[in-house]
Design a protein around this motif. Sequence first.
Motif, PDB file in Angstrom:
ATOM      1  N   ALA A  35       7.412  25.372  23.319  1.00  0.00           N
ATOM      2  CA  ALA A  35       7.547  23.917  23.397  1.00  0.00           C
ATOM      3  C   ALA A  35       7.843  23.460  24.828  1.00  0.00           C
ATOM      4  O   ALA A  35       7.311  22.448  25.295  1.00  0.00           O
ATOM      5  CB  ALA A  35       8.640  23.445  22.454  1.00  0.00           C
ATOM      6  N   LEU A  36       8.672  24.216  25.527  1.00  0.00           N
ATOM      7  CA  LEU A  36       9.100  23.812  26.865  1.00  0.00           C
ATOM      8  C   LEU A  36       8.163  24.284  27.968  1.00  0.00           C
ATOM      9  O   LEU A  36       8.140  23.692  29.057  1.00  0.00           O
ATOM     10  CB  LEU A  36      10.517  24.331  27.138  1.00  0.00           C
ATOM     11  N   TYR A  37       7.401  25.351  27.714  1.00  0.00           N
ATOM     12  CA  TYR A  37       6.586  25.924  28.781  1.00  0.00           C
ATOM     13  C   TYR A  37       5.113  26.104  28.440  1.00  0.00           C
ATOM     14  O   TYR A  37       4.313  26.476  29.304  1.00  0.00           O
ATOM     15  CB  TYR A  37       7.165  27.278  29.209  1.00  0.00           C
ATOM     16  N   GLY A  38       4.728  25.844  27.182  1.00  0.00           N
ATOM     17  CA  GLY A  38       3.365  26.156  26.772  1.00  0.00           C
ATOM     18  C   GLY A  38       2.312  25.169  27.220  1.00  0.00           C
ATOM     19  O   GLY A  38       1.166  25.550  27.474  1.00  0.00           O
ATOM     20  N   GLN A  78      19.633  26.029  25.345  1.00  0.00           N
ATOM     21  CA  GLN A  78      19.951  27.125  26.254  1.00  0.00           C
ATOM     22  C   GLN A  78      18.864  27.319  27.312  1.00  0.00           C
ATOM     23  O   GLN A  78      19.169  27.501  28.501  1.00  0.00           O
ATOM     24  CB  GLN A  78      20.143  28.417  25.452  1.00  0.00           C
ATOM     25  N   PHE A  79      17.591  27.297  26.889  1.00  0.00           N
ATOM     26  CA  PHE A  79      16.497  27.474  27.857  1.00  0.00           C
ATOM     27  C   PHE A  79      16.451  26.322  28.858  1.00  0.00           C
ATOM     28  O   PHE A  79      16.195  26.527  30.045  1.00  0.00           O
ATOM     29  CB  PHE A  79      15.159  27.581  27.121  1.00  0.00           C
ATOM     30  N   ALA A  80      16.697  25.104  28.373  1.00  0.00           N
ATOM     31  CA  ALA A  80      16.651  23.945  29.257  1.00  0.00           C
ATOM     32  C   ALA A  80      17.768  23.997  30.298  1.00  0.00           C
ATOM     33  O   ALA A  80      17.538  23.731  31.490  1.00  0.00           O
ATOM     34  CB  ALA A  80      16.743  22.660  28.440  1.00  0.00           C
ATOM     35  N   LYS A  81      18.964  24.336  29.885  1.00  0.00           N
ATOM     36  CA  LYS A  81      20.081  24.423  30.833  1.00  0.00           C
ATOM     37  C   LYS A  81      19.848  25.543  31.842  1.00  0.00           C
ATOM     38  O   LYS A  81      20.159  25.403  33.031  1.00  0.00           O
ATOM     39  CB  LYS A  81      21.394  24.629  30.086  1.00  0.00           C
ATOM     40  N   ILE A 127      10.793  16.532  24.048  1.00  0.00           N
ATOM     41  CA  ILE A 127      11.565  16.410  22.811  1.00  0.00           C
ATOM     42  C   ILE A 127      11.121  17.515  21.859  1.00  0.00           C
ATOM     43  O   ILE A 127       9.920  17.681  21.603  1.00  0.00           O
ATOM     44  CB  ILE A 127      11.368  15.034  22.140  1.00  0.00           C
ATOM     45  N   LEU A 128      12.088  18.278  21.345  1.00  0.00           N
ATOM     46  CA  LEU A 128      11.818  19.272  20.325  1.00  0.00           C
ATOM     47  C   LEU A 128      12.041  18.603  18.971  1.00  0.00           C
ATOM     48  O   LEU A 128      13.181  18.419  18.536  1.00  0.00           O
ATOM     49  CB  LEU A 128      12.726  20.497  20.494  1.00  0.00           C
ATOM     50  N   GLU A 129      10.956  18.203  18.350  1.00  0.00           N
ATOM     51  CA  GLU A 129      10.985  17.401  17.133  1.00  0.00           C
ATOM     52  C   GLU A 129      10.991  18.310  15.910  1.00  0.00           C
ATOM     53  O   GLU A 129       9.960  18.864  15.520  1.00  0.00           O
ATOM     54  CB  GLU A 129       9.766  16.462  17.111  1.00  0.00           C
ATOM     55  N   VAL A 130      12.169  18.476  15.300  1.00  0.00           N
ATOM     56  CA  VAL A 130      12.289  19.335  14.117  1.00  0.00           C
ATOM     57  C   VAL A 130      12.448  18.528  12.834  1.00  0.00           C
ATOM     58  O   VAL A 130      12.338  19.061  11.740  1.00  0.00           O
ATOM     59  CB  VAL A 130      13.465  20.331  14.251  1.00  0.00           C
ATOM     60  N   LEU A 186       7.032   8.056  29.571  1.00  0.00           N
ATOM     61  CA  LEU A 186       5.586   7.990  29.751  1.00  0.00           C
ATOM     62  C   LEU A 186       5.075   9.352  30.213  1.00  0.00           C
ATOM     63  O   LEU A 186       5.637   9.956  31.133  1.00  0.00           O
ATOM     64  CB  LEU A 186       5.216   6.914  30.775  1.00  0.00           C
ATOM     65  N   GLU A 187       4.055   9.843  29.560  1.00  0.00           N
ATOM     66  CA  GLU A 187       3.473  11.167  29.815  1.00  0.00           C
ATOM     67  C   GLU A 187       4.400  12.308  29.394  1.00  0.00           C
ATOM     68  O   GLU A 187       4.180  13.468  29.763  1.00  0.00           O
ATOM     69  CB  GLU A 187       3.082  11.343  31.294  1.00  0.00           C
ATOM     70  N   GLY A 188       5.413  11.985  28.601  1.00  0.00           N
ATOM     71  CA  GLY A 188       6.281  13.031  28.066  1.00  0.00           C
ATOM     72  C   GLY A 188       5.615  13.769  26.914  1.00  0.00           C
ATOM     73  O   GLY A 188       4.551  13.389  26.426  1.00  0.00           O
ATOM     74  N   VAL A 189       6.267  14.863  26.470  1.00  0.00           N
ATOM     75  CA  VAL A 189       5.714  15.704  25.408  1.00  0.00           C
ATOM     76  C   VAL A 189       6.701  15.772  24.234  1.00  0.00           C
ATOM     77  O   VAL A 189       7.866  16.123  24.422  1.00  0.00           O
ATOM     78  CB  VAL A 189       5.427  17.136  25.908  1.00  0.00           C
ATOM     79  N   ILE A 190       6.221  15.417  23.056  1.00  0.00           N
ATOM     80  CA  ILE A 190       6.980  15.601  21.824  1.00  0.00           C
ATOM     81  C   ILE A 190       6.376  16.797  21.105  1.00  0.00           C
ATOM     82  O   ILE A 190       5.229  16.751  20.657  1.00  0.00           O
ATOM     83  CB  ILE A 190       6.935  14.353  20.919  1.00  0.00           C
ATOM     84  N   SER A 191       7.128  17.881  21.022  1.00  0.00           N
ATOM     85  CA  SER A 191       6.651  19.090  20.348  1.00  0.00           C
ATOM     86  C   SER A 191       7.048  19.030  18.876  1.00  0.00           C
ATOM     87  O   SER A 191       8.234  19.059  18.547  1.00  0.00           O
ATOM     88  CB  SER A 191       7.229  20.340  21.009  1.00  0.00           C
ATOM     89  N   ILE A 192       6.049  18.933  18.004  1.00  0.00           N
ATOM     90  CA  ILE A 192       6.286  18.854  16.568  1.00  0.00           C
ATOM     91  C   ILE A 192       6.462  20.268  16.053  1.00  0.00           C
ATOM     92  O   ILE A 192       5.519  21.066  15.999  1.00  0.00           O
ATOM     93  CB  ILE A 192       5.108  18.166  15.842  1.00  0.00           C
TER      94      ILE A 192
END
Length: 348
Positions: free
Chosen positions: A156-159, A183-186, A239-242, A257-263
């Motif tokens: 989600a963060l790097y793909g 944890q990965f983001a920090k 955003i990690l959308e769970v 704007l141009e952000g990513v929402i990972s479903i």
Amino acid sequence: MAPTSTKQWVIKGLNGFEDLAFTEAPIPPVGENEVLVHLRGASLNYRDLIIPKGLYPFPIRSPLVAGSDGAGEVVAVGSKVTRWKQGDRVITLFNQGHQYGPIDTVSVGTGLGGALDGTLRQYAVFNENGLVRAPSNLNFVESATLTCAGLTSWNALYGLKPLQPGQTVLVQGTGGVSIFGLQFAKAAGARVIATTSSAQKAETLKKLGADHVINYKEDPNWGETARKLTPDGEGVDHILEVGGQASLEQSMKAIKLEGVISIIGFLGGPKGSSTSDLGVPDALKHVCTLRGVVVGSRAQMEDMVRAIEAKNIKPVIDKQVFSLDKAREAHKYMWQQRHFGKVGIVID
């Protein structure tokens, strides 16, 4: 003497956790490109709970061995195996066919515990490419949590649009994917906004490094609140959308704007109310990307393992850890939402 049989949990039907049966079966012969693994640790995902309940929205094969996540040590290798040797510590790759690059229609049908026999067993045979080296800083149960939750967060963060230092990530709740995302983001130098419904969990999220925590029950308009917490109020980068359809409306309000929402999931239910049935105009209005994430590839998992070792990241395991013979109780425990982080299973 090499083992000849394995104890395992088999999904016999799709009517509930009582359809999980603890059985014993012979270990199949190891092929020339295969590896026999003594599984030593496993962990549960929401997916593992809804499959035996008949709620999983994708095709599955039944009966089959349950479980998506596993880690253990190599016991034997086939004559043509080059990746592994006896004694190596390994983690299972969830989609066994997803080696690198974008997932395809063949690879998406190779998931453990759904299409292929899973990890809730003592011994299992895998193709040598269906395994990844376990991090040197983690034990077997910790390593097992990386198969689905860890790799899903990493993807989600790097793909698609790799996270950059100084950006903002929003994670929802305290499940495995969200905690890994925090944890990965920090570790990457990003700021994190987390949501929860519990004051106690909010304090734990802060201890794990969350810069801001929003109680979504006290603040139903948490999307706008999250946006105001970002630099210049421009919005959240990732955003990690769970929650799924139930929370997507607020995620749209928070995204940059141009952000990513990972479903990633649909913990709030597969469908939302009419007020949250968003569509094309909403995506255009917010100029964002909505991306479905189905775990990740072996290449991504290898990158993640190196990052975990470099930053000494430790998965958050719930205080209640179960033994293999108590796996049904572990399913019930997680279904009742009594956990924080990952629910671990020790395999003898």
